[in-house]
Scaffold this active site. Structure first.
Site, PDB file in Angstrom:
ATOM      1  N   ARG A 113      71.440 -37.348 -11.868  1.00 49.03           N
ATOM      2  CA  ARG A 113      70.511 -36.946 -11.343  1.00 49.03           C
ATOM      3  C   ARG A 113      70.005 -37.029 -12.939  1.00 49.03           C
ATOM      4  O   ARG A 113      67.929 -36.483 -12.204  1.00 49.03           O
ATOM      5  CB  ARG A 113      70.263 -35.937 -10.843  1.00 49.03           C
ATOM      6  CG  ARG A 113      70.783 -34.505 -11.655  1.00 49.03           C
ATOM      7  CD  ARG A 113      69.762 -33.237 -11.289  1.00 49.03           C
ATOM      8  NE  ARG A 113      70.710 -32.487 -11.864  1.00 49.03           N
ATOM      9  CZ  ARG A 113      70.777 -31.561 -11.435  1.00 49.03           C
ATOM     10  NH1 ARG A 113      69.714 -30.842 -10.170  1.00 49.03           N
ATOM     11  NH2 ARG A 113      71.733 -30.416 -12.185  1.00 49.03           N
ATOM     12  N   LYS A 133      64.658 -35.575 -15.662  1.00 40.48           N
ATOM     13  CA  LYS A 133      65.428 -34.992 -14.096  1.00 40.48           C
ATOM     14  C   LYS A 133      64.902 -35.255 -12.659  1.00 40.48           C
ATOM     15  O   LYS A 133      64.294 -34.524 -12.943  1.00 40.48           O
ATOM     16  CB  LYS A 133      66.230 -33.420 -14.958  1.00 40.48           C
ATOM     17  CG  LYS A 133      66.747 -33.231 -14.599  1.00 40.48           C
ATOM     18  CD  LYS A 133      67.635 -31.674 -15.651  1.00 40.48           C
ATOM     19  CE  LYS A 133      68.583 -31.418 -15.344  1.00 40.48           C
ATOM     20  NZ  LYS A 133      68.541 -29.650 -15.986  1.00 40.48           N
ATOM     21  N   ARG A 203      62.178 -34.968 -20.236  1.00 42.81           N
ATOM     22  CA  ARG A 203      62.529 -34.615 -20.945  1.00 42.81           C
ATOM     23  C   ARG A 203      63.051 -35.222 -21.687  1.00 42.81           C
ATOM     24  O   ARG A 203      62.756 -36.495 -21.843  1.00 42.81           O
ATOM     25  CB  ARG A 203      64.359 -34.487 -21.009  1.00 42.81           C
ATOM     26  CG  ARG A 203      64.480 -33.457 -19.289  1.00 42.81           C
ATOM     27  CD  ARG A 203      65.952 -32.916 -19.052  1.00 42.81           C
ATOM     28  NE  ARG A 203      67.121 -33.599 -19.358  1.00 42.81           N
ATOM     29  CZ  ARG A 203      68.342 -33.415 -18.913  1.00 42.81           C
ATOM     30  NH1 ARG A 203      68.310 -32.003 -18.902  1.00 42.81           N
ATOM     31  NH2 ARG A 203      69.614 -34.707 -19.009  1.00 42.81           N
ATOM     32  N   ARG A 210      76.362 -36.150 -25.320  1.00 40.56           N
ATOM     33  CA  ARG A 210      76.917 -34.557 -25.290  1.00 40.56           C
ATOM     34  C   ARG A 210      78.463 -35.182 -25.918  1.00 40.56           C
ATOM     35  O   ARG A 210      79.070 -36.019 -25.391  1.00 40.56           O
ATOM     36  CB  ARG A 210      76.979 -34.493 -23.895  1.00 40.56           C
ATOM     37  CG  ARG A 210      75.992 -34.504 -23.077  1.00 40.56           C
ATOM     38  CD  ARG A 210      75.676 -35.160 -22.142  1.00 40.56           C
ATOM     39  NE  ARG A 210      74.598 -35.438 -21.360  1.00 40.56           N
ATOM     40  CZ  ARG A 210      73.563 -34.213 -20.230  1.00 40.56           C
ATOM     41  NH1 ARG A 210      74.047 -32.875 -20.519  1.00 40.56           N
ATOM     42  NH2 ARG A 210      72.366 -34.360 -20.204  1.00 40.56           N
ATOM     43  N   ASP A 280      80.727 -31.097 -21.091  1.00 45.57           N
ATOM     44  CA  ASP A 280      78.975 -32.187 -20.532  1.00 45.57           C
ATOM     45  C   ASP A 280      77.990 -31.388 -21.182  1.00 45.57           C
ATOM     46  O   ASP A 280      76.578 -32.178 -21.018  1.00 45.57           O
ATOM     47  CB  ASP A 280      78.974 -32.738 -19.047  1.00 45.57           C
ATOM     48  CG  ASP A 280      79.243 -31.007 -18.246  1.00 45.57           C
ATOM     49  OD1 ASP A 280      80.132 -30.481 -17.719  1.00 45.57           O
ATOM     50  OD2 ASP A 280      78.424 -31.117 -17.330  1.00 45.57           O
ATOM     51  N   ASN A 281      77.607 -30.003 -20.907  1.00 46.28           N
ATOM     52  CA  ASN A 281      75.799 -29.709 -21.224  1.00 46.28           C
ATOM     53  C   ASN A 281      76.112 -29.127 -22.810  1.00 46.28           C
ATOM     54  O   ASN A 281      75.359 -28.568 -22.928  1.00 46.28           O
ATOM     55  CB  ASN A 281      75.993 -27.965 -19.837  1.00 46.28           C
ATOM     56  CG  ASN A 281      75.872 -28.595 -18.995  1.00 46.28           C
ATOM     57  OD1 ASN A 281      75.949 -29.644 -18.498  1.00 46.28           O
ATOM     58  ND2 ASN A 281      76.491 -27.850 -18.005  1.00 46.28           N
ATOM     59  N   ASP A 290      70.661 -29.383 -20.817  1.00 47.01           N
ATOM     60  CA  ASP A 290      70.316 -28.946 -19.512  1.00 47.01           C
ATOM     61  C   ASP A 290      70.560 -27.107 -18.926  1.00 47.01           C
ATOM     62  O   ASP A 290      71.422 -26.657 -18.548  1.00 47.01           O
ATOM     63  CB  ASP A 290      71.999 -29.160 -18.887  1.00 47.01           C
ATOM     64  CG  ASP A 290      72.209 -30.888 -18.475  1.00 47.01           C
ATOM     65  OD1 ASP A 290      70.996 -31.249 -18.985  1.00 47.01           O
ATOM     66  OD2 ASP A 290      72.658 -30.809 -18.577  1.00 47.01           O
TER      67      ASP A 290
END
Ligand code: AMP
Ligand code: MG
Length: 535
Positions: A113, A133, A203, A210, A280-281, A290
């Site tokens: 997203r 986002k 953002r 990442r 992934d964050n 995130d």
């Protein structure tokens, strides 16, 4: 689908899309959910939204990009920030990445997203990727809708700017718009879906790469794309590493480890709990990224996690963040292994994390205590004592440190007077015993004596301690108040908090309501103490 008209309102922005021009792209150009192989990203178009409205924007982030405030407010620019229009230089895309979620390999995740628009050259000559986002589905959306709601967008917008002004490495937020569309969310995953206002945050970060961006190619055995991504990362984000250095991937890991250590130490300094430190964050640049079910410590409790999904194992609790960051770095090392093929150098690079964390933690704690370092045993003991005192009774972390910053260390001050300001940080003060109070007194007397021994003057110490112990942080209930009002159409608290948190270390006497312990009603309220990933 998007109208996607290209407009030229942002003439002063110069785009240079290194990510999309240098790295392999997905052949297909549609947004249907799928596995994307051999590619770092998919070109996608943001979805059209009904009625975009600018709720707030960050003056400082706009400034960084060379944008004037009047420019951001223009309707054509708001259309861009909502994904309805594109600027000529943009190349919208969603990145492919994987990740370990709660310790388990989850396969392909990717920007489900988030749609990156392109890289702008900022006023310092650095590249800044703009990313929307909540701008609609991408190939990485799986079964979800690619959208974001106002609640979570306010949280991301306010917190990323607040973190920046606190001096914590973070991605930035340029703007917050509402879309005029409704989005259905089951906030607590308990079978009570409801429509919520849709929103989009723009953002900004030099890169959104990442740990999981590397893991996906290693997991698939796609070493060619893995190498391309690693070389791109070194060339664009780590210019101090030579592009042809045979040890470049090891050096990269070491530098990421050190940046990650620095970031986590900063979280501990200000009382931030990320809440969902999946790989992934984790930004390759060591930026906080995130903002989902994050939270801030009110009472100091190293075991607290804001994330309801994590309530059972508390993997992402405040005090576990240093260990989880290290675990995540091990996953990054595993992902880079095919490029290095030797375990030992990667292990050595990983060890930099622990060394850096130790030294940065000590210097952070020394600053919080107004000490030159923790090198001497009594100073180390004071740091450990402070954290013990904070856990003697329910004690507000922010208020404790800020009040300590004002205390006089003169010998002439009575111990009962000296400790008094710290009593403001105690929850349920009526229930505190004399014995518990004396734990505070004893600590403060030891600390004051040590300061006298060091010959430190009250004034100089006060100003340096106040520059590291913030007065205002984005307490969970504050964000929740802003959200509840905004959902009723009044976004004034969003603006008020944005302004307040621009100067977190500065006394703002007319904002005393925000320098107070968490109100009782917020103790167990959803949004204040319990948050889910639903956003
Ligand atoms: P997060 O927990 O927010 O880091 O998200 C984990 C993964 O789920 C990422 O790949 C996200 O892009 C994806 N994701 C989360 N929420 C949505 C959504 N509403 N629509 C599509 N993808 C989503
Ligand atoms: Mg994420």
């Amino acid at each position: 689908m998007s109208q996607n008209g290209r407009v030229s309102v942002l003439e002063n922005l110069q785009f240079d899309n290194r990510f999309t021009t240098s790295l392999p792209s997905d052949g297909a150009q549609d947004s249907h959910s799928r596995q994307v192989v051999g590619a770092c990203y998919s070109r996608v178009q943001p979805a059209a939204v009904r009625d975009p409205k600018l709720v707030a924007f960050s003056f400082e982030t706009a400034e960084l990009l060379g944008l004037a405030p009047e420019q951001i407010k223009q309707q054509d620019v708001v259309q861009i920030l909502a994904g309805n229009k594109l600027h000529g230089g943009m190349d919208p895309h969603a990145a492919c990445y994987g990740g370990h979620q709660f310790g388990n390999w989850a396969g392909q995740l990717g920007d489900g997203r988030a749609i990156a628009l392109g890289e702008v050259i900022d006023v310092n000559g650095c590249h800044q990727m703009l990313q929307l986002k909540g701008a609609g589905p991408t190939p990485y959306s799986r079964s979800a809708d690619g959208l974001a709601v106002l609640r979570s967008s306010i949280r991301e917008f306010l917190c990323s700017e607040a973190m920046h002004h606190l001096g914590v490495p973070t991605t930035r937020a340029l703007s917050l718009v509402t879309t005029g569309d409704e989005v259905i969310r089951d906030m607590l995953y308990d079978g009570n879906p409801r429509p919520e206002p849709g929103a989009i945050v723009c953002r900004v970060a030099p890169s959104f790469i990442r740990f999981g961006s590397f893991e996906i190619f290693a997991a698939r055995g796609d070493h060619e794309t893995l190498r391309q991504l690693a070389d791109f990362t070194v060339a664009t984000e780590f210019p101090e590493i030579e592009n042809d250095d045979p040890d470049r991937y090891v050096t990269l890991l070491g530098q990421v480890a050190e940046r990650t250590a620095d970031m986590v130490v900063e979280w501990l300094r200000v009382g931030f709990v990320h809440g969902v430190m999946n790989t992934d964050n984790m930004s390759i640049l060591g930026l906080t990224i995130d903002y989902g079910p994050y939270g801030w410590l009110d009472n100091y409790d190293p075991n607290w996690t804001p994330n309801t999904t994590d309530a059972q194992n508390r993997r992402y609790r405040f005090g576990n963040q240093p260990a989880v960051a290290q675990w995540n770095l091990v996953q990054l090392a595993n992902a880079l292994f095919p490029l290095v093929e030797k375990v030992e150098p990667l292990q050595e690079a990983l060890e930099l994390y622990g060394h850096r964390f130790e030294s940065q933690w000590a210097s952070m704690m020394a600053k919080k205590l107004g000490l030159p370092s923790l090198d001497e045993a009594p100073d180390k003991a004071l740091a450990e004592d402070a954290l013990q005192v904070l856990q003697t009774v329910e004690t507000d972390m922010t208020i404790f440190w800020r009040e300590l910053s004002s205390i006089s260390c003169l010998e002439s001050v009575e111990p009962s007077d000296r400790v008094q300001p710290l009593m403001n940080s105690i929850y349920n003060f009526d229930r505190v015993t004399q014995e518990q109070k004396s734990v505070f007194t004893e600590f403060v007397e030891n600390w004051a004596a040590r300061q006298r021994g060091l010959g430190s003057g009250d004034e100089a110490r006060r100003s340096s301690m106040k520059a590291t112990n913030p007065k205002y942080v984005l307490r969970n209930y504050m964000a929740q108040l802003a959200i509840e009002r905004a959902e009723q159409g009044d976004t004034s608290i969003v603006q008020e908090l944005l302004d307040l948190l621009k100067s977190p270390y500065t006394e703002q006497p007319n904002k005393d309501i925000y320098y107070a312990p968490r109100p009782d009603w917020a103790r167990t309220k959803t949004g204040c103490s319990q948050l889910s990933c639903s956003s």
